[in-house]
Scaffold this motif. Structure first.
Motif, PDB file in Angstrom:
ATOM      1  N   ILE A   9       0.835  -1.208   0.000  1.00 59.77           N
ATOM      2  CA  ILE A   9       0.000   0.000   0.000  1.00 59.77           C
ATOM      3  C   ILE A   9       0.870   1.258   0.000  1.00 59.77           C
ATOM      4  N   ARG A  17      -1.654  -2.416  -9.171  1.00 59.39           N
ATOM      5  CA  ARG A  17      -2.799  -1.759  -8.540  1.00 59.39           C
ATOM      6  C   ARG A  17      -4.004  -1.784  -9.477  1.00 59.39           C
ATOM      7  N   GLU A  20      -8.172   2.118  -5.683  1.00 58.35           N
ATOM      8  CA  GLU A  20      -7.797   2.606  -4.362  1.00 58.35           C
ATOM      9  C   GLU A  20      -8.826   3.621  -3.891  1.00 58.35           C
ATOM     10  N   TYR A  25      -7.383  -0.782  -0.684  1.00 57.20           N
ATOM     11  CA  TYR A  25      -6.459  -0.913  -1.804  1.00 57.20           C
ATOM     12  C   TYR A  25      -6.730  -2.254  -2.468  1.00 57.20           C
TER      13      TYR A  25
END
Length: 134
Positions: A9, A17, A20, A25
């Motif tokens: 994170i 990713r 978010e 996350y």
């Protein structure tokens, strides 16, 4: 000591990713059981999923619902399965896995993504997310 998820994170460990928010996350599992297998973690460290507050659990499910919708659109799976196990990492998390059959949720059957494949899948999934999650 921080968990590996907290380090991810904070950007100390790279990740693919997906989404978010202030509280959560989402990123691709590096040992997926299906392409698009995504982990959802709270930014606040808590070991046991069911020790999260009722408010956190509700917010996490709402966040997960948006991510699951993007996974479904990107992978064209029949459904997105959800699993809460929490034995691998001492940081509450859940797994979102694209599925089209019962055998698709077998955590003993890991797949090995080719170079660049995770980055490609992350981009495909992000294309289906609302902008405020990017």
């Amino acid at each position: 000591m921080s968990t590996i998820f907290s380090r991810i994170i904070r950007g100390e460990i790279p990740s693919h990713r997906i989404a978010e928010s202030e509280e959560f996350y989402a990123f691709l599992d590096i040992n997926p059981i299906q392409m698009g297998h995504t982990l959802i973690v709270p930014k606040r460290e808590e070991d046991y999923f069911f020790d999260l507050s009722d408010e956190e659990l509700g917010a996490m499910m709402r966040f997960s619902k948006v991510v699951a919708s993007a996974i479904k659109a990107a992978t064209q799976c029949e459904k997105v399965g959800l699993a809460v196990m929490g034995l691998e990492v001492n940081h509450a998390h859940l797994h979102l896995v694209p599925i089209s059959g019962l055998g698709d949720m077998d955590f003993k059957q890991k797949i090995e993504p080719k170079a660049g494949e995770l980055a490609s899948w992350a981009e495909r999934i992000r294309e289906h997310l609302p902008k405020h999650y990017l």
